[in-house]
Design an enzyme around this catalytic site. Structure first.
Site, PDB file in Angstrom:
ATOM      1  N   SER A 182       0.827  -1.200   0.000  1.00 32.79           N
ATOM      2  CA  SER A 182       0.000   0.000   0.000  1.00 32.79           C
ATOM      3  C   SER A 182       0.869   1.261   0.000  1.00 32.79           C
ATOM      4  O   SER A 182       1.780   1.395  -0.814  1.00 32.79           O
ATOM      5  CB  SER A 182      -0.955  -0.044   1.192  1.00 32.79           C
ATOM      6  OG  SER A 182      -1.887   1.000   1.139  1.00 32.79           O
ATOM      7  N   ASP A 389      -8.823  -3.345  -5.710  1.00 28.65           N
ATOM      8  CA  ASP A 389      -8.784  -4.189  -4.509  1.00 28.65           C
ATOM      9  C   ASP A 389      -9.748  -3.719  -3.426  1.00 28.65           C
ATOM     10  O   ASP A 389      -9.645  -4.129  -2.272  1.00 28.65           O
ATOM     11  CB  ASP A 389      -7.358  -4.259  -3.957  1.00 28.65           C
ATOM     12  CG  ASP A 389      -6.800  -2.892  -3.562  1.00 28.65           C
ATOM     13  OD1 ASP A 389      -7.594  -1.958  -3.316  1.00 28.65           O
ATOM     14  OD2 ASP A 389      -5.560  -2.748  -3.487  1.00 28.65           O
ATOM     15  N   HIS A 414      -7.685  -5.181  -0.376  1.00 25.11           N
ATOM     16  CA  HIS A 414      -6.500  -4.346  -0.189  1.00 25.11           C
ATOM     17  C   HIS A 414      -5.633  -4.796   0.991  1.00 25.11           C
ATOM     18  O   HIS A 414      -4.426  -5.008   0.813  1.00 25.11           O
ATOM     19  CB  HIS A 414      -6.917  -2.886   0.000  1.00 25.11           C
ATOM     20  CG  HIS A 414      -5.759  -1.947   0.097  1.00 25.11           C
ATOM     21  ND1 HIS A 414      -4.940  -1.670  -0.984  1.00 25.11           N
ATOM     22  CD2 HIS A 414      -5.265  -1.233   1.148  1.00 25.11           C
ATOM     23  CE1 HIS A 414      -4.001  -0.823  -0.610  1.00 25.11           C
ATOM     24  NE2 HIS A 414      -4.170  -0.546   0.674  1.00 25.11           N
TER      25      HIS A 414
END
Length: 537
Positions: A182, A389, A414
């Site tokens: 991320s 995601d 995610h």
């Protein structure tokens, strides 16, 4: 009887010995070191009392979470230093370094017992890597950081440089494989852009997972106006409220750096849309849908958050949309765009797919238009979704702007993608750990995953019958042709093989059918049904 009792006693003694002497994990001394870098809210944060040095965990915690969060973590941006500083003048925020940095990014609330998996971060990946032979402090390390700050904050960059040097030395001078998740990908890319010489000296591979390289527009728009929750389900009732989180995020440079990149050519431009009532000169009113692109949305944020304040120890502190932070974030975007991968470093990109991901955000409706922009904070938005995601659009995550060895889309959520076994298989190949995986094809960037295996045998009086059923899923980044999906049919193929013995008295035959189903949502299902019959005289 005595013999049997003695055997029972010996068995119990052996069992107790096994319980007492736990086997040591397998360690492969030849592995290259790995450094794990988390994303936003992916590091444990502790508050340290400046007077007595006592510390307590303030992120993440479930019990007493909201009170401690507001008391110790609410912050105010200081434009003179570029730092976000806690409102509490008597404490400072630090990231624990236990377990060579892994403690802070493993289980974010180690005290939680029931529902603990909701606060897992890199936990499953750490467990898997230890099974592959990695060892904490020798070949496996973590880098936690204060995720409130800018991804290019000088202090964070200095800490990352020191971490790379420490990992390099601890592993005996071996170059490092970085795995980021991320927003951690933006931090690593900032470091690459600002300190490419150090990056090239210590790093041999960088694998970015679910990185918002061009932003997470839907996620950030609703974060600015409504806040966000990092825990779903029943645990949310004991966690930090969306309102409390909202007040923190408004003063976090890292969140502003997740806004949609202004210079990126989106296939579908992310918008902030608002249904509003307009009055004409004649006094008549009509309802219109207003649309704002990323730069235009700033004026909406300013007006919507104009009177936003928090009460901190009896003092009303204004927290409007912060233009100083926005200016800093725009400069970060330029720094990110200048990053280049050194020729000796290999870069890989894994991005999430197959989930509806907020892209454009809409407030109000034709029947209930927005009359006051400051009401936006109390209105539940609706979203226009794209593939991704659930947080980062696949279009953004793929657009790294770097010379990549491979880019692979993996169906996954995610946060959950760092626990996906699909991802583990890809990492295993790229890191060159464990036994070779015959099911992975690195050239065409697809993974073949066995999903079912059944075999039965029957033998009687020289006759042996064997049946076999095996299924696979092929995960690839090839795009489905949605227009032709309804017309496409499975491909069916058959094969038969027979064999006779030298004396003509024995014979064997095998028949197999293979069914290849059309690709759907990045997956292609393959079935094998086979049967063999052999006769011996």
């Amino acid at each position: 009887m005595a013999v049997l009792l003695e055997e029972i006693v010996q068995s119990v003694e052996l069992w107790l010995k096994l319980l007492r002497d736990k086997p040591q994990p397998y360690v492969d001394p030849d592995l290259d070191p790995v450094l794990l870098v988390p994303g936003v809210a992916g590091s444990i944060l502790k508050s340290v009392d400046k007077a007595n040095g006592k510390d307590e965990r303030i992120w993440v915690r479930i019990l007493g979470a909201d009170h401690e969060f507001r008391t110790k973590l609410w912050s105010k941006f200081d434009p003179s230093t570029g730092r976000t500083v806690s409102l509490d003048p008597n404490s400072s925020v630090v990231v624990p370094e236990d377990r060579y940095g892994l403690y802070a990014i493993d289980v974010l609330d180690p005290d939680l017992i029931i529902g603990r998996d909701c606060v897992y971060y890199f936990h499953d990946m750490i467990v898997q890597m230890i099974k592959w032979g990695f060892q904490e402090g020798k070949t496996l390390f973590g880098f936690g950081y204060d995720f409130r700050q800018s991804n290019r904050l000088q202090g964070t960059m200095e800490q990352f440089a020191a971490k790379l040097e420490a990992v390099y030395n601890a592993s005996g001078g071996k170059k490092i494989n970085i795995i980021s998740h991320s927003m951690g990908g933006l931090l690593v890319k900032c470091f690459l852009s600002l300190h490419s010489d150090i990056f090239e000296k210590y790093v041999q591979k960088w694998i970015a997972i679910a990185a918002p390289f061009q932003g997470a527009p839907g996620y950030v728009t609703s974060a600015f106006l409504n806040g966000m929750s990092f825990v779903e389900g029943w645990e949310q009732n004991f966690f930090i409220s969306k309102w409390s989180m909202h007040q923190l995020l408004i003063e976090c440079p890292s969140i502003y750096e997740l806004m949609a990149c202004r210079n990126f050519h989106w296939e579908h431009i992310p918008l902030l849309e608002i249904w509003r009532e307009k009055k004409a000169a004649n006094g008549n009113s009509h309802i219109i849908l207003e649309s704002y692109q990323s730069e235009e949305s700033v004026e909406i944020y300013k007006e919507a958050l104009y009177s936003n304040t928090v009460n901190y120890n009896g003092e009303m502190i204004p927290l409007p949309f912060n233009l100083e932070i926005l200016k800093m974030a725009n400069e970060t975007c330029k720094i990110l765009s200048r990053a280049k991968i050194p020729s000796q470093v290999k870069f890989y990109n894994i991005y999430g797919t197959n989930l509806e991901t907020p892209h454009s955000v809409c407030y109000g409706s034709d029947d209930a238009p927005v009359t006051d922009l400051q009401e936006l904070r109390n209105i539940q938005p609706k979203y226009v979704y794209v593939d991704g995601d659930g947080t980062v659009p696949a279009e953004s995550a793929k657009a790294d702007g770097l010379n990549a060895e491979a880019r692979v889309g993996v169906p996954g959520e995610h946060r959950g993608i760092v626990c996906e076994h699909h991802v583990f298989r890809i990492l295993k190949h790229w890191l060159k750990v464990g036994d070779p995986d015959p099911f992975y094809n690195p050239i065409n960037d697809y993974v073949i995953l066995p999903t079912a295996y059944e075999m039965e045998r029957y033998k009687e009086k020289g006759l042996q019958v064997t049946s076999l059923k095996e299924e696979w899923e092929i995960i690839s980044e090839e795009q489905d042709d949605g227009d032709n999906m309804a017309d496409r049919k499975p491909l069916v193929s058959s094969i038969s093989v027979s064999q006779s013995g030298d004396d003509q008295s024995s014979r064997a035959e095998a028949h197999a059918t293979v069914i290849v189903h059309p690709q759907n949502e990045g997956k292609q299902h393959v079935e094998l049904n086979a049967m063999s019959v052999s006769v011996d005289a």
